[in-house]
Scaffold this active site. Structure first.
Site, mmCIF file in Angstrom:
data_model
loop_
_atom_site.group_PDB
_atom_site.id
_atom_site.type_symbol
_atom_site.label_atom_id
_atom_site.label_comp_id
_atom_site.label_asym_id
_atom_site.label_seq_id
_atom_site.Cartn_x
_atom_site.Cartn_y
_atom_site.Cartn_z
ATOM 1 C CD GLU A 145 -3.907 -5.293 3.639
ATOM 2 O OE1 GLU A 145 -4.750 -4.428 3.988
ATOM 3 O OE2 GLU A 145 -2.687 -5.156 3.799
ATOM 4 C CD GLU B 93 -3.098 -0.938 2.162
ATOM 5 O OE1 GLU B 93 -2.961 -0.084 3.064
ATOM 6 O OE2 GLU B 93 -4.099 -1.668 2.083
#
EC number: 3.2.1.182
Length: 570
Positions: free
Chosen positions: A456, A240
């Protein structure tokens, strides 16, 4: 099917529902917010009237019908090579922040120095104590039938000063974890860096704001490849980077907590319009160097893969207009394309180059060549979606944050006043599975259909949710995950090359600036009972879901599926 119904609330809060069209009653999840949701996917628009039909309507929020038994995903919807697993990160679960030679990370420093920046003033000093209880984590994975565990390496645990000689006790910890996983038939997927940079490098030269981080990260990656590469065959260089750059250097709500002077953050000494792009540029250069090293020296048998895990958000146009369609495209460019397009074709999206100007660093030709086609696999971290609304590009508009540069606002409500989906208890997550399907099809149609893992996906339990009466009865999480697993199947059926789904997260953990107030785990951590692990309802569902014998699952040959190419369909 959009269902418009009238309901009467009885004393037990049971809803007796009769639709105007005479449809059968449905079990509905209702939330206490004054808004309604038009039909999208399986959501329905419900207006609830308490009392007599003549009383004015009081809409109580987006709802969706409970999945029918045949809609609940089954393991045999997917081939036998499709991988289900769970994810975590080092700082969020390990604890042992200063044990066995570990050095402080930026998150150790941030939580200790600015405790007021964490909503419950907690930290990751102990977290879920996975440094000492990792065998319990492995057991939970085994009990759920999970085939993959995605975890990250603490840079400052194996290199306390960020560089130099490795800390053998740190290496031993990860070796023990990896060996235990393999012993129990669970495949390790390793994230090299998940936001916890050594504080020593932050103090020395400013961390990711300095190009020196590129070589130091390359050294860190080399230590990981040499120490664990004989057993770890799947790597993600960074997790991320978009969220990291925006939250750490734009808004300053995450470590190291930098923002522009006059803004409310821990360290208002930065530049929220430049530093996110500087840090992001160095992340991409570090990724390219690590991948080049990996492919040259640590994958001689060709059986290992490396890539990056991107945070992604789905977008719908705020209203049906050309301007909002274009705003949606820019939003996707800034959210996903910022880091994806450089590793696919070697440069940032055209819209970013056009609108950001000289605040966006340039790549050399050599750097572009290293970056292009540098991912064998890609991870997508998906939680929610937004409406994208055009903001006029004019001299009257002055961006304050780098996120303003897209000239598109992200809205939870559309032009009709309806939320994009039911809110889940977590204030920022509105459930919208279609957004995941759409993103996977964008990856297929625009970016060469690379091999993708959903690295995720999940929601949090929060104490403020009145429907959460038992910490083990996480029925909202179960419904959310079932719908998103179905969304993945929808994308696969349309040709997307998706190889796995990893729930975030395996266990309740330290959720960054939210501390322990948001619990994303399939497994409950009982902090009043020595961090004992307890399976939630969703975990028990996975145990049943994954119990189908592999011999009964179909096989799909993925050897001929296209690799990530350096071209982008525009």
């Amino acid at each position: 099917m959009a269902l418009l119904a009238a309901a009467t609330l009885n004393p037990t809060t049971h809803l007796s529902i009769r639709s105007r069209a005479g449809h059968n009653s449905e079990n509905l999840w209702l939330r206490s917010a004054a808004s309604s949701q038009k039909s999208k996917g399986r959501f329905c628009n419900l207006t609830v009237r308490a009392g007599t039909p003549s009383k004015p309507a009081e809409p109580i929020g987006p709802v969706f019908t409970k999945l029918k038994p045949w809609q609940i995903p089954k393991r045999d919807w997917f081939d036998k090579d499709f991988l289900f697993g769970a994810s975590t990160s080092a700082y969020q679960i390990e604890g042992a922040w200063n044990e066995d030679g570990k050095g402080p990370s930026t998150w150790d420093h941030f939580c200790h120095t600015y405790p007021e920046r964490i909503s419950d003033r907690t930290n990751g000093d102990v977290a879920a104590n996975s440094y000492h209880l990792y065998e319990e984590d492995v057991k939970a994975l085994k009990d759920m039938g999970m085939k993959v565990y995605r975890f990250s390496i603490s840079w400052s645990r194996i290199l306390p000063n960020g560089t130099g000689k490795p800390n053998q006790k740190g290496i031993d910890y990860y070796n023990n974890l990896i060996n235990s996983l393999i012993h129990h038939g669970i495949v390790p997927y390793v994230t090299i860096w998940h936001w916890d940079t050594p504080q020593a490098l932050e103090d020395k030269y400013g961390g990711f704001l300095n190009r020196q981080i590129v070589n130091d990260y390359k050294h860190f990656a080399k230590v990981c490849f040499e120490s664990f590469g004989d057993r770890v065959k799947n790597w993600f260089t960074f997790n991320e980077p978009h969220t990291y750059c925006c939250f750490s250097y734009g808004e300053g709500i995450h470590a190291p907590g930098r923002c522009s002077p006059g803004m409310d953050c821990a360290v208002p000494e930065g530049d929220s319009l430049r530093e996110p792009y500087t840090a992001g540029h160095h992340i991409l250069l570090a990724h390219a160097e690590a991948v080049e090293l990996f492919k040259a020296h640590y994958n001689e048998h060709g059986d290992s893969k490396i890539g990056m895990a991107f945070d992604v958000m789905g977008y719908e146009p705020y209203q049906d207009s050309f301007l909002d369609d274009q705003a949606r495209e820019r939003s996707i460019d800034y959210n996903l394309g910022w880091f994806l397009e450089p590793v696919v074709r070697g440069d940032y999206p055209f819209s970013m180059r056009s609108l950001i100007g000289d605040r966006l660093p340039m790549f050399t030709k050599e750097e572009q060549e290293k970056l292009a086609s540098s991912c064998d696999i890609m991870g997508l971290n998906y939680y929610t979606s937004r409406f994208s609304k055009h903001v006029d590009i004019s001299s009257d508009f002055t961006p304050k944050l780098n996120t303003d540069d897209a000239y598109a606002s992200s809205e939870t409500k559309g032009s009709d006043g309806n939320d994009i989906g039911p809110i889940t208890g977590t204030y920022w997550i509105y459930m919208y599975p279609k957004g995941l399907t759409d993103l996977l099809l964008i990856m297929k149609e625009k970016y060469g259909n690379p091999p993708i893992f959903i690295t995720e996906n999940g929601i949090a339990d929060v104490d403020s949710d009145p429907t959460m009466t038992d910490p083990l009865d996480d029925w909202k999480r179960l419904d959310y995950l079932q719908r998103h697993i179905s969304a993945v199947k929808d994308a696969i059926d349309q040709g997307a090359d998706v190889r796995g789904h990893f729930t975030w997260g395996l266990i309740d953990n330290f959720e960054w600036s939210l501390g322990y107030s948001s619990r994303f785990g399939l497994v409950y951590i009982d902090k009043k009972d020595g961090n004992k692990r307890k399976l939630k309802k969703s975990a028990k569902w996975f145990a049943k879901f994954n119990s189908v014998p592999k011999a009964l699952l179909k096989t799909t040959n993925t050897n001929n599926k296209p690799a990530v190419t350096a071209s982008v369909s525009l």
